[in-house]
Design a protein around this motif. Structure first.
Motif, PDB file in Angstrom:
ATOM      1  N   UNK A   1     -82.845  68.682 -90.390  1.00  0.00           N
ATOM      2  CA  UNK A   1     -82.525  67.401 -89.771  1.00  0.00           C
ATOM      3  C   UNK A   1     -81.032  67.265 -89.493  1.00  0.00           C
ATOM      4  N   UNK A   2     -80.215  67.759 -90.410  1.00  0.00           N
ATOM      5  CA  UNK A   2     -78.772  67.675 -90.185  1.00  0.00           C
ATOM      6  C   UNK A   2     -78.344  68.562 -89.018  1.00  0.00           C
TER       7      UNK A   2
ATOM      8  N   UNK B   1     -72.575  64.813 -90.665  1.00  0.00           N
ATOM      9  CA  UNK B   1     -72.801  66.135 -90.088  1.00  0.00           C
ATOM     10  C   UNK B   1     -72.310  66.171 -88.650  1.00  0.00           C
ATOM     11  N   UNK B   2     -72.537  65.088 -87.920  1.00  0.00           N
ATOM     12  CA  UNK B   2     -72.065  65.006 -86.534  1.00  0.00           C
ATOM     13  C   UNK B   2     -70.543  65.071 -86.487  1.00  0.00           C
TER      14      UNK B   2
ATOM     15  N   UNK C   1     -79.435  66.813 -85.882  1.00  0.00           N
ATOM     16  CA  UNK C   1     -78.565  65.653 -85.629  1.00  0.00           C
ATOM     17  C   UNK C   1     -77.336  66.087 -84.839  1.00  0.00           C
ATOM     18  N   UNK C   2     -76.798  67.259 -85.187  1.00  0.00           N
ATOM     19  CA  UNK C   2     -75.640  67.788 -84.446  1.00  0.00           C
ATOM     20  C   UNK C   2     -76.007  68.044 -82.983  1.00  0.00           C
TER      21      UNK C   2
ATOM     22  N   UNK D   1     -68.492  66.277 -88.634  1.00  0.00           N
ATOM     23  CA  UNK D   1     -68.023  67.610 -89.023  1.00  0.00           C
ATOM     24  C   UNK D   1     -68.131  68.572 -87.847  1.00  0.00           C
TER      25      UNK D   1
ATOM     26  N   UNK E   1     -76.294  64.944 -81.023  1.00  0.00           N
ATOM     27  CA  UNK E   1     -74.997  64.324 -80.754  1.00  0.00           C
ATOM     28  C   UNK E   1     -74.299  64.988 -79.575  1.00  0.00           C
TER      29      UNK E   1
ATOM     30  N   UNK F   1     -76.434  62.605 -92.139  1.00  0.00           N
ATOM     31  CA  UNK F   1     -76.640  63.014 -90.747  1.00  0.00           C
ATOM     32  C   UNK F   1     -75.488  62.553 -89.867  1.00  0.00           C
TER      33      UNK F   1
END
Lengths: 244, 244
Positions: free
Chosen positions: B56-57, A60-61, B60-61, A63, B64, A57
């Motif tokens: 979830x990923x 992923x941020x 998460x983005x 990226x 952020x 996770x």
DNA sequence: GTTATAATGTTGTATGTCAAGTTAAATGTC
DNA sequence: GACATTTAACTTGACATACAACATTATAAC
């Protein structure tokens, strides 16, 4: 006492957030340079003593921001800093007064040029919107209420009237940050309502834009922001450039 | 043939990326308004027919970026758009020529004001760096090589000399985007090397900054960017404002 | 030495589990 | 019936495991 619906509740930062911040600072510090690879997710998982889920996770941020790049099968690579996909303006509240002065200078450049362009390109809808904003500010001034929302609306109406979508989008972003900053130390000042002279400055901006006087519009904004910074005790830096 | 180390390989977008883009567009379109809650991760998982990991990923983005907010136990909320944490400038390559003109106008505002400030605040280190950049551009011009890197370095040296960290940081971000844009259609033009007149414009900017002539510095940048836009066939909009 | 092949490592995705916290329903109380 | 309390269901946060797809590296064959 119930806190169920209170949105101001302290949000406890999750593990993936902490890992994200740590990795970002490591990349910015230069621990991992451009083009280099990051440790594998398993290694990072072991190092931070968290599950691979948390690591993923966090990655992923990164990226999504364009800080790193990944392809299935090979490790993540740090990309060149010029390829960053986003502009971030964090931790603004704990910057010193000097830096905030630079922020106001930055804002002054954008807003004054927006007004300059707006005085040339404003449509009838723009003028009507600006008129409504000025009227709302009038009422707020008379009623002695806070008027922050009306204030922001007016400034955004100006930048939107510039006709430049990039200028417009960015100022919407920036004003959100500045607004949060103002709200943060509004508890200190405890001033209620807008002073009448502020409203006069707003009217001056509106008049210049609606009559199409570009230079006057720019200077009216600069005057307004200079005064606004002074009222908030911000260390302004170069606002007198047009007045010498 | 091996592609192992080729970084230009087409990166196949993962599921979480696709879900992210979809959710972002849904939020921006207004399907989920400010303050409302998103469906639970389980619901989203079922809707997109992907695992909860992927959801979830993606979330998460969004967290952020400050698009949504979450607390353990309750669903994710969409936050007000004014609270966005990042400024994003994506899909720049498929914007029409008109919008790119606005991008150049935006850039012109920032760079010309940077030069204006740089002419006042430049330190000896700034001048030395600018001098090195001009020299590097000289050599690139003489050798007839591309010189894009040297060009970008010069422009960044100017904004850094402004002394304003926000202006500086943002222009670094913006120039990365513009540079990528220029490289994209560099295949079309096939022009090699910098024309001599371009280098003259660079020198004019350098001279104005080093001698401390603020207005001249600003106009030199505007002239340069106006010509640069014309050379690239960009539909410039308002560059003649200072020349009428 | 070069090339083909196998083994290993890594990311992408799916599934299941549990804890901690919130929300909504059921229940009890007046 | 209105209100407070407790219970149950739901939701996010985090962990563990498994496997497929792809990349890298080591090995074997020539």
């Amino acid at each position: 006492m119930k806190f169920s619906h209170d949105p101001k509740l302290k949000r406890v930062p999750g593990l993936s957030e902490q890992v994200t911040d740590f990795l970002v600072s490591e990349i910015e510090m230069g621990s991992y340079k451009s083009g280099e690879v990051l440790p594998s997710e398993a290694k990072l998982s072991a190092r931070f003593e968290v599950s691979r889920t948390v690591i993923r996770e966090a990655l992923a941020r990164l990226k999504y921001d364009g800080l790193i790049e990944s392809r299935q099968g090979s490790k993540c690579r740090v990309v060149e800093s010029t390829a960053k996909r986003v502009f971030r303006l964090d931790k603004l509240e704990d910057r010193d007064s000097n830096e905030i002065g630079y922020l106001y200078e930055f804002r002054a450049i954008l807003e004054s040029e927006s007004a300059f362009l707006a005085a040339k390109r404003r449509s009838k809808k723009d003028i009507a919107r600006l008129d409504r904003c000025v009227e709302a500010l009038n009422q707020a001034t008379q009623k002695g209420i806070d008027g922050t929302t009306e204030n922001v609306n007016f400034h955004m109406a100006v930048v939107d009237a510039s006709g430049n979508p990039f200028l417009s989008d960015f100022m919407h972003f920036l004003s959100g940050k500045i607004w949060a900053l103002v709200q943060a130390d509004r508890d200190h000042s405890k001033q209620k309502g807008l002073p009448p002279e502020v409203q006069q400055e707003h009217v001056a901006i509106f008049e210049a834009i609606s009559t199409g006087n570009q230079n006057k519009a720019r200077e009216a904004v600069l005057t307004h922001l200079k005064n606004a910074a002074e009222r908030r005790g911000i260390n302004i830096l170069n606002f007198d450039r047009f007045f010498c």
